[in-house]
Design a protein around this motif. Structure first.
Motif, PDB file in Angstrom:
ATOM      1  N   PRO A   1      12.184 -31.123 -41.788  1.00  0.00           N
ATOM      2  CA  PRO A   1      11.375 -32.184 -41.192  1.00  0.00           C
ATOM      3  C   PRO A   1      11.428 -33.500 -41.973  1.00  0.00           C
ATOM      4  CG  PRO A   1       9.974 -30.501 -42.169  1.00  0.00           C
ATOM      5  CD  PRO A   1      11.376 -30.005 -42.245  1.00  0.00           C
ATOM      6  N   TYR A   2      11.832 -33.451 -43.249  1.00  0.00           N
ATOM      7  CA  TYR A   2      11.881 -34.676 -44.059  1.00  0.00           C
ATOM      8  C   TYR A   2      13.295 -35.114 -44.382  1.00  0.00           C
ATOM      9  CZ  TYR A   2       6.994 -33.524 -44.529  1.00  0.00           C
ATOM     10  OH  TYR A   2       5.693 -33.206 -44.256  1.00  0.00           O
ATOM     11  N   GLY A   3      14.284 -34.487 -43.747  1.00  0.00           N
ATOM     12  CA  GLY A   3      15.664 -34.908 -43.922  1.00  0.00           C
ATOM     13  C   GLY A   3      16.500 -34.024 -44.826  1.00  0.00           C
ATOM     14  N   ASP A   4      15.930 -32.986 -45.391  1.00  0.00           N
ATOM     15  CA  ASP A   4      16.741 -32.087 -46.207  1.00  0.00           C
ATOM     16  C   ASP A   4      17.607 -31.219 -45.303  1.00  0.00           C
ATOM     17  OD1 ASP A   4      14.314 -30.997 -45.367  1.00  0.00           O
ATOM     18  OD2 ASP A   4      14.367 -29.411 -46.870  1.00  0.00           O
ATOM     19  N   VAL A   5      18.780 -30.844 -45.808  1.00  0.00           N
ATOM     20  CA  VAL A   5      19.734 -30.059 -45.022  1.00  0.00           C
ATOM     21  C   VAL A   5      20.110 -28.809 -45.814  1.00  0.00           C
ATOM     22  CG1 VAL A   5      21.990 -30.057 -43.895  1.00  0.00           C
ATOM     23  CG2 VAL A   5      20.661 -32.160 -43.979  1.00  0.00           C
ATOM     24  N   TRP A   6      20.072 -27.669 -45.130  1.00  0.00           N
ATOM     25  CA  TRP A   6      20.457 -26.386 -45.698  1.00  0.00           C
ATOM     26  C   TRP A   6      21.557 -25.811 -44.828  1.00  0.00           C
ATOM     27  CZ3 TRP A   6      17.733 -24.085 -49.900  1.00  0.00           C
ATOM     28  CH2 TRP A   6      16.651 -24.833 -50.351  1.00  0.00           C
ATOM     29  N   GLU A   7      22.427 -24.986 -45.423  1.00  0.00           N
ATOM     30  CA  GLU A   7      23.519 -24.392 -44.668  1.00  0.00           C
ATOM     31  C   GLU A   7      23.686 -22.927 -45.063  1.00  0.00           C
ATOM     32  OE1 GLU A   7      28.198 -25.237 -44.509  1.00  0.00           O
ATOM     33  OE2 GLU A   7      26.937 -26.954 -44.024  1.00  0.00           O
ATOM     34  N   SER A   8      23.895 -22.088 -44.050  1.00  0.00           N
ATOM     35  CA  SER A   8      24.118 -20.660 -44.255  1.00  0.00           C
ATOM     36  C   SER A   8      25.462 -20.270 -43.668  1.00  0.00           C
ATOM     37  CB  SER A   8      23.039 -19.833 -43.557  1.00  0.00           C
ATOM     38  OG  SER A   8      21.812 -19.959 -44.194  1.00  0.00           O
ATOM     39  N   SER A   9      26.077 -19.293 -44.293  1.00  0.00           N
ATOM     40  CA  SER A   9      27.307 -18.757 -43.721  1.00  0.00           C
ATOM     41  C   SER A   9      26.945 -17.704 -42.682  1.00  0.00           C
ATOM     42  CB  SER A   9      28.173 -18.132 -44.816  1.00  0.00           C
ATOM     43  OG  SER A   9      27.502 -17.041 -45.393  1.00  0.00           O
ATOM     44  N   LEU A  10      27.829 -17.499 -41.744  1.00  0.00           N
ATOM     45  CA  LEU A  10      27.633 -16.501 -40.696  1.00  0.00           C
ATOM     46  C   LEU A  10      28.749 -15.470 -40.765  1.00  0.00           C
ATOM     47  CD1 LEU A  10      26.832 -18.802 -37.638  1.00  0.00           C
ATOM     48  CD2 LEU A  10      25.221 -17.559 -39.065  1.00  0.00           C
ATOM     49  N   THR A  11      28.406 -14.244 -40.475  1.00  0.00           N
ATOM     50  CA  THR A  11      29.387 -13.172 -40.346  1.00  0.00           C
ATOM     51  C   THR A  11      29.303 -12.664 -38.920  1.00  0.00           C
ATOM     52  OG1 THR A  11      29.089 -12.548 -42.657  1.00  0.00           O
ATOM     53  CG2 THR A  11      30.132 -10.932 -41.211  1.00  0.00           C
ATOM     54  N   ARG A  12      30.419 -12.722 -38.218  1.00  0.00           N
ATOM     55  CA  ARG A  12      30.453 -12.301 -36.817  1.00  0.00           C
ATOM     56  C   ARG A  12      30.769 -10.808 -36.744  1.00  0.00           C
ATOM     57  NH1 ARG A  12      33.244 -15.019 -31.661  1.00  0.00           N
ATOM     58  NH2 ARG A  12      33.519 -13.143 -30.442  1.00  0.00           N
ATOM     59  N   ILE A  13      29.993 -10.098 -35.947  1.00  0.00           N
ATOM     60  CA  ILE A  13      30.203  -8.673 -35.742  1.00  0.00           C
ATOM     61  C   ILE A  13      30.507  -8.455 -34.270  1.00  0.00           C
ATOM     62  CG2 ILE A  13      29.168  -6.395 -35.853  1.00  0.00           C
ATOM     63  CD1 ILE A  13      27.366  -7.425 -38.056  1.00  0.00           C
ATOM     64  N   ASP A  14      31.700  -7.955 -33.988  1.00  0.00           N
ATOM     65  CA  ASP A  14      32.095  -7.642 -32.613  1.00  0.00           C
ATOM     66  C   ASP A  14      31.941  -6.154 -32.404  1.00  0.00           C
ATOM     67  OD1 ASP A  14      32.775 -10.219 -31.885  1.00  0.00           O
ATOM     68  OD2 ASP A  14      34.835 -10.010 -32.584  1.00  0.00           O
ATOM     69  N   GLY A  15      31.176  -5.808 -31.382  1.00  0.00           N
ATOM     70  CA  GLY A  15      30.969  -4.398 -31.083  1.00  0.00           C
ATOM     71  C   GLY A  15      31.400  -4.035 -29.684  1.00  0.00           C
ATOM     72  N   GLY A  16      32.337  -4.752 -29.163  1.00  0.00           N
ATOM     73  CA  GLY A  16      32.798  -4.469 -27.811  1.00  0.00           C
ATOM     74  C   GLY A  16      32.744  -5.714 -26.953  1.00  0.00           C
ATOM     75  N   LYS A  17      32.949  -5.507 -25.670  1.00  0.00           N
ATOM     76  CA  LYS A  17      33.031  -6.628 -24.737  1.00  0.00           C
ATOM     77  C   LYS A  17      31.734  -7.428 -24.655  1.00  0.00           C
ATOM     78  CE  LYS A  17      35.493  -6.266 -20.848  1.00  0.00           C
ATOM     79  NZ  LYS A  17      35.843  -5.822 -19.494  1.00  0.00           N
TER      80      LYS A  17
ATOM     81  N   ALA B   1      27.234 -23.786 -35.870  1.00  0.00           N
ATOM     82  CA  ALA B   1      28.625 -24.197 -35.672  1.00  0.00           C
ATOM     83  C   ALA B   1      29.440 -22.905 -35.678  1.00  0.00           C
ATOM     84  CB  ALA B   1      29.068 -25.150 -36.766  1.00  0.00           C
ATOM     85  N   ILE B   2      29.511 -22.264 -34.511  1.00  0.00           N
ATOM     86  CA  ILE B   2      30.111 -20.945 -34.401  1.00  0.00           C
ATOM     87  C   ILE B   2      31.585 -20.969 -34.808  1.00  0.00           C
ATOM     88  CG2 ILE B   2      30.608 -19.038 -32.828  1.00  0.00           C
ATOM     89  CD1 ILE B   2      27.619 -19.459 -33.454  1.00  0.00           C
ATOM     90  N   HIS B   3      32.314 -22.017 -34.427  1.00  0.00           N
ATOM     91  CA  HIS B   3      33.741 -22.082 -34.766  1.00  0.00           C
ATOM     92  C   HIS B   3      33.966 -22.218 -36.268  1.00  0.00           C
ATOM     93  CE1 HIS B   3      32.357 -26.210 -34.263  1.00  0.00           C
ATOM     94  NE2 HIS B   3      33.331 -26.580 -35.063  1.00  0.00           N
ATOM     95  N   GLN B   4      32.967 -22.718 -37.020  1.00  0.00           N
ATOM     96  CA  GLN B   4      33.055 -22.828 -38.480  1.00  0.00           C
ATOM     97  C   GLN B   4      32.301 -21.705 -39.190  1.00  0.00           C
ATOM     98  OE1 GLN B   4      31.416 -26.680 -39.249  1.00  0.00           O
ATOM     99  NE2 GLN B   4      33.301 -27.738 -38.738  1.00  0.00           N
ATOM    100  N   LEU B   5      31.620 -20.851 -38.426  1.00  0.00           N
ATOM    101  CA  LEU B   5      30.791 -19.758 -38.948  1.00  0.00           C
ATOM    102  C   LEU B   5      29.757 -20.268 -39.948  1.00  0.00           C
ATOM    103  CD1 LEU B   5      33.365 -16.857 -39.306  1.00  0.00           C
ATOM    104  CD2 LEU B   5      31.586 -17.121 -37.589  1.00  0.00           C
ATOM    105  N   THR B   6      29.041 -21.321 -39.538  1.00  0.00           N
ATOM    106  CA  THR B   6      27.946 -21.855 -40.354  1.00  0.00           C
ATOM    107  C   THR B   6      26.729 -22.111 -39.471  1.00  0.00           C
ATOM    108  OG1 THR B   6      28.691 -24.141 -40.065  1.00  0.00           O
ATOM    109  CG2 THR B   6      29.466 -22.991 -42.028  1.00  0.00           C
ATOM    110  N   LEU B   7      25.575 -22.106 -40.102  1.00  0.00           N
ATOM    111  CA  LEU B   7      24.320 -22.446 -39.444  1.00  0.00           C
ATOM    112  C   LEU B   7      23.627 -23.474 -40.321  1.00  0.00           C
ATOM    113  CD1 LEU B   7      22.157 -21.927 -37.247  1.00  0.00           C
ATOM    114  CD2 LEU B   7      21.266 -20.108 -38.721  1.00  0.00           C
ATOM    115  N   ARG B   8      23.333 -24.636 -39.748  1.00  0.00           N
ATOM    116  CA  ARG B   8      22.690 -25.717 -40.504  1.00  0.00           C
ATOM    117  C   ARG B   8      21.221 -25.808 -40.135  1.00  0.00           C
ATOM    118  NH1 ARG B   8      27.645 -27.909 -39.140  1.00  0.00           N
ATOM    119  NH2 ARG B   8      29.014 -28.110 -40.929  1.00  0.00           N
ATOM    120  N   PHE B   9      20.404 -26.030 -41.155  1.00  0.00           N
ATOM    121  CA  PHE B   9      18.962 -26.210 -40.997  1.00  0.00           C
ATOM    122  C   PHE B   9      18.641 -27.639 -41.404  1.00  0.00           C
ATOM    123  CE2 PHE B   9      19.783 -21.845 -42.069  1.00  0.00           C
ATOM    124  CZ  PHE B   9      18.944 -21.113 -41.261  1.00  0.00           C
ATOM    125  N   PHE B  10      18.108 -28.422 -40.480  1.00  0.00           N
ATOM    126  CA  PHE B  10      17.685 -29.782 -40.781  1.00  0.00           C
ATOM    127  C   PHE B  10      16.166 -29.768 -40.910  1.00  0.00           C
ATOM    128  CE2 PHE B  10      21.741 -30.261 -38.667  1.00  0.00           C
ATOM    129  CZ  PHE B  10      22.389 -31.162 -39.489  1.00  0.00           C
TER     130      PHE B  10
END
Length: 124
Positions: free
Chosen positions: A88-104, A77-86
Motif C-alpha cells: 500500500p505504500y509502494g514497497d514491492v515483494w516478489e515470490s518464485s512460483l513452481t508449476r505443478i501439472d497433474g493432467g489436462k 507473471a505466469i510466463h516468468q514464474l513470479t508473483l509480485r506483491f505491491f
C-alpha cells in the motif's frame, strides 16, 4: 500423487529457486476436494512484511490479471514464474512460483517465500 513425485525428485516437498515454499495444505474430501480434486490446488499462506497473506489459486487464473488482498496488489507473471506483491505504500515483494501439472485439468502453483525488491519511498 503429484506431491510424492515432487518429493522424490527434490528430496523435500516445497523447495523453489528462492528458498522454502509455504507448502499448501492438502484438500480433504470434507472440504469439497472430492475424488477429482487437484491435490496441489490449495491456497498458500505466506508472510509479506510481517503480515500473513493467503494466496488463493484463483490468482493464477489466466482471466485474472491482478487481485487485491489485505491491501496488497498481487500481480502474477505466469510466463516468468513470479508473483509480485505491491504494498500500500509502494514497497514491492516478489515470490518464485513452481508449476505443478497433474493432467489436462489439474494445474497448480506453489508460492515461494517473498523477497523485497523495492522499498517504499519516504514521505517528503
Amino acid at each position: 500423487t503429484i506431491r510424492r513425485r515432487f518429493a522424490a525428485l527434490f528430496g523435500v516437498v516445497g523447495l523453489s529457486a528462492l528458498g522454502a515454499v509455504a507448502a499448501p495444505a492438502t484438500v480433504k474430501a470434507s472440504e469439497g476436494g472430492g475424488g477429482n480434486a487437484c491435490p496441489g490446488a490449495s491456497d498458500a499462506t505466506i508472510s509479506v512484511a510481517g503480515r500473513d497473506i493467503v494466496v488463493p489459486q484463483a490468482v493464477f487464473d489466466s482471466k485474472t490479471q491482478q487481485m487485491n488482498i489485505d491491501g496488497y496488489e498481487l500481480v502474477p507473471a505466469i510466463h516468468q514464474l513470479t508473483l509480485r506483491f505491491f504494498g500500500p505504500y509502494g514497497d514491492v515483494w516478489e515470490s518464485s512460483l513452481t508449476r505443478i501439472d497433474g493432467g489436462k485439468r489439474c494445474i497448480a502453483f506453489l508460492v515461494g517465500q517473498p523477497v523485497q525488491t523495492a522499498e517504499a519511498l519516504p514521505y517528503s
